[in-house]
Design a protein around this motif. Structure first.
Motif, PDB file in Angstrom:
ATOM      1  N   GLY A  91      38.987  47.763  44.422  1.00 54.57           N
ATOM      2  CA  GLY A  91      40.217  48.330  43.961  1.00 54.57           C
ATOM      3  C   GLY A  91      41.400  47.041  43.913  1.00 54.57           C
ATOM      4  N   ILE A  92      42.424  47.296  43.303  1.00 53.64           N
ATOM      5  CA  ILE A  92      43.684  46.524  43.322  1.00 53.64           C
ATOM      6  C   ILE A  92      45.177  47.221  43.794  1.00 53.64           C
ATOM      7  N   ASP A  93      45.683  46.702  44.780  1.00 50.48           N
ATOM      8  CA  ASP A  93      46.654  47.317  45.089  1.00 50.48           C
ATOM      9  C   ASP A  93      48.011  46.585  44.498  1.00 50.48           C
ATOM     10  N   THR A  94      48.370  47.165  43.337  1.00 51.56           N
ATOM     11  CA  THR A  94      49.368  46.074  42.536  1.00 51.56           C
ATOM     12  C   THR A  94      50.687  46.122  43.179  1.00 51.56           C
ATOM     13  N   ALA A  95      51.074  47.221  43.929  1.00 49.35           N
ATOM     14  CA  ALA A  95      52.309  47.359  44.685  1.00 49.35           C
ATOM     15  C   ALA A  95      52.442  46.218  45.646  1.00 49.35           C
ATOM     16  N   ARG A  96      51.331  46.056  46.506  1.00 48.06           N
ATOM     17  CA  ARG A  96      51.121  45.087  47.793  1.00 48.06           C
ATOM     18  C   ARG A  96      50.707  43.551  47.151  1.00 48.06           C
ATOM     19  N   ARG A  97      50.069  43.653  45.996  1.00 51.99           N
ATOM     20  CA  ARG A  97      49.477  42.422  45.414  1.00 51.99           C
ATOM     21  C   ARG A  97      48.521  42.018  45.989  1.00 51.99           C
TER      22      ARG A  97
END
Lengths: 453, 453
Positions: A91-97
């Motif tokens: 997955g990708i956590d776009t908020a935490r980059r």
């Protein structure tokens, strides 16, 4: 040995670029960033880059897996700003980059998603077992195993109906991959296997292409596609168009026009993008492709780009950029150029423009079609052109020479050098003498004898 | 298409010869009968003959499976009196003179058993999962997968102890196979992989040979074996002699001298014959070899012969004929000559006499030992001699050229062209490793999401 550099790049003060996927798009992006002041991590869950355009030759026993696949690590070994990780992105956590993987989390300043596509069964994933597609090395060796085993089982079969079914091969999908694999199976049956069997006429094996659309090879013009159809039919491939598949099972294919009994089915029909769009919760096409902006960035998700089969982007003429290797390479190079400019504070390039170089498809021995901007070729000249282009685009001189040599050899001898049926390793039956006795015996003999090598 | 010829041979009036096994012995027997007035059926459960002397090069990523394996059908394709069946023998009815297989039963007038051998764990078959041996193509690709994956896991590992364990490779057995594979792993670590990783020093990987006997390579004289040991040690291979293995598990090897933590274990210690003797209920050695008469026939079982690793027969000097390829070939040719004479009513040849040509073992890059009747070679000259002999004995010009070319290329570039980690086609049963190991394994190889190739 030190702790993972990938987790330390923040301290170098250089931008961290993470690339997910080591296909054509990901590799061209990585190479394009070789001289940029970035620290780059390429993640793939396979250790090798696969040259998909020649995968059907592995499936039809002409080439070995290692002829069309290279360790990604080896390709980027000299690129000092690149780290390769064999890992699976979850997955990708776009908020935490941060890119989440099975093993760790990897922070990014810029993220390039080049995760490719896989076969689509149009919602019928239960067909997958009966009708494997051709995307990975493992798919190719599995299809090779099934094709060769079908002939072996037919040789042993005692009733005529079963034999006929085993010697029928259905390829679902009439695009280049479908055409290439169907032609190669017929060639193998006619030329390579015909003399090998005693009970069956291998050369009489039936090969069918089942295509839902009005004609095969829609990327080519009518004349070339018509030429290909005639050439296939001359080789003995049956081409069924406007025939929609409604079921696949171990014994055959159900179409709207009736059932075809077949021992081997190969899926070359549709593809669906990998789950990058789901990770990002970004706007997607129905096939899963992420709708990217004209600079290939993902709208609403800062510093994330999608390229290759993962991305949906329109050309000037409002047609989507096709899901083929040259498009993925061009996108990879474009994003590398864009990021190089960004991190160096240089002016950014204009929007991505796809340049279509042309279309090639091989049909069989001495037969292919080529459609370039100003050139149309068919027959032997197209076949030679196709071969030269593919050898040229292979990675590494070793493979170029090896593949060219194998093709030449197989052309002259009508052989195919990789006709191996291999199984997953499993325990084998053996004699079980009493343990005590055997230990004694082993002691006595094992030093003096060597296994049958 | 007609009914199986193999089941009709009775009507031809020609003798029916059945050969079980397509290794060196079986193939040489089949070829030796090419001009005899017999109908011959060769049964193997693999579709390919495997050139076992080079299998370790597949396991260490230098060659591809197809470089060292050929379809048996292709080899015998031009031999009109031969039929090849891909089938598994389940038993022999010596009273009815029938070979029972998974698919059918095949009557014989003369039967040649050339079923080979497999690794022996001295009664500890539960070690097999942790310490695979090297007999088949599938074994080689599995060992290749484990070796390459160990480096990948080490690159991802966060604690030093785990990393050290993953970078330790134990080869059990100091015969030629053990020496060759240990040398090749060190060569690969030092030369090929050293530049590929960022977090680990691949070149520092530990490779150990664990041998129960007083010295390695007992088939060679003291001088040559001593040379080999020194050469191995110069390359960084640790050689432990008089060290008996008492346990193998996913985390390492237990010896009488203590435990060695290791991520990869390869079994090159003992072999045991295939179950031919059990099928026949014939007198066997404790390692399962059938005790044959001096014409290689099985005493008390009319018209049945055992050859190669399946057979136990003494030389003039009362030592057993060794279980090596040249011996299997000589026995195959001998039985073919004997049967040709029998069916033609010509005088029979005398007893089988084994001629030992010599022993070769390669140690690593530019290093090998050669012991012929009147010649001893070490170092580069032995290495070149070893290479020439092996290329010469490969089957088919295509493979000879391809292998020679790959060796030359890899020698010059320090690369290894087949560094692929591929998955078995199906899930495999395995011993449950410790929780951490298992999670690691899953992470490295998960199949859940789309591969990024």
């Amino acid at each position: 040995m030190g702790a993972g550099k990938s987790r330390q790049t923040g301290t170098s003060g250089r931008a961290k670029v993470v690339i997910v996927g080591g296909g054509f798009g990901g590799l061209y992006a990585a190479r394009g960033l070789a001289d940029a002041p970035v620290d780059l991590v390429l993640i793939d869950r396979q250790n090798h880059h696969c040259f998909q355009p020649l995968l059907y030759q592995v499936a039809t026993a002409a080439l070995s897996p290692a002829d069309v696949a290279w360790p990604i690590r080896g390709i980027l070994s000299d690129q000092k700003n690149a780290t390769v990780l064999l890992d699976t992105v979850t997955g990708i956590d776009t908020a935490r980059r941060v890119v989440e993987t099975a093993e760790t989390s990897i922070p990014y300043d810029h993220l390039i998603l080049a995760t490719g596509s896989t076969h689509s069964y149009f919602g019928n994933d239960d067909w997958a077992e009966a009708a494997p597609g051709l995307k990975r090395i493992e798919d190719a060796t599995e299809i090779r195993r099934r094709i060769l085993l079908a002939f072996e089982k037919a040789e042993l079969a005692r009733d005529e109906e079963r034999r006929r079914r085993l010697l029928t091969f259905v390829v679902v999908g009439g695009g280049p991959t479908g055409v290439e694999i169907a032609g190669a199976i017929r060639d193998m049956a006619r030329h390579t296997l015909a003399a090998d069997f005693r009970n069956i006429d291998a050369g009489a094996a039936r090969v069918l292409i089942v295509e839902a659309g009005p004609r095969i090879l829609p990327a080519f013009n009518d004349t070339l596609a018509g030429y290909a159809k005639k050439a296939l039919e001359r080789m003995g491939v049956e081409v069924l168009t406007e025939t929609k598949v409604i079921g696949c099972d171990a014994g055959g294919v159900d179409t709207e026009g009736g059932r075809i009994e077949a021992g081997t089915i190969i899926w070359a029909a549709g593809v669906v993008a990998s789950p990058a769009g789901v990770w990002l919760q970004a706007p997607m096409q129905k096939n899963g492709q992420v709708r990217v902006a004209e600079d290939l960035s993902v709208p609403g998700v800062p510093d994330v780009y999608a390229i290759g089969d993962t991305a949906f982007v329109l050309q000037q003429d409002e047609k989507p950029v096709p899901g083929i290797a040259p498009a993925a390479k061009q996108m990879g190079s474009y994003v590398a150029k864009l990021l190089s400019a960004r991190v160096s504070g240089r002016p950014l390039p204009g929007p991505f423009v796809y340049r279509h170089r042309g279309d090639l498809a091989t049909i069989g021995r001495k037969s292919a079609i080529v459609q370039l901007r100003r050139m149309r070729l068919t027959g032997v000249s197209a076949w030679l052109f196709w071969g030269a282009v593919h050898v040229f685009f292979l990675i590494g001189t070793r493979n170029r020479v090896a593949v060219a040599y194998k093709w030449m050899w197989d052309y002259l001898t009508l052989q195919r050098g990789a006709r191996l049926i291999t199984e997953p390793a499993q325990p084998r039956t053996r004699v079980e003498p009493a343990e005590e006795e055997r230990r004694e015996e082993e002691k006595a003999t094992r030093l003096g004898t060597r296994s049958a090598d």
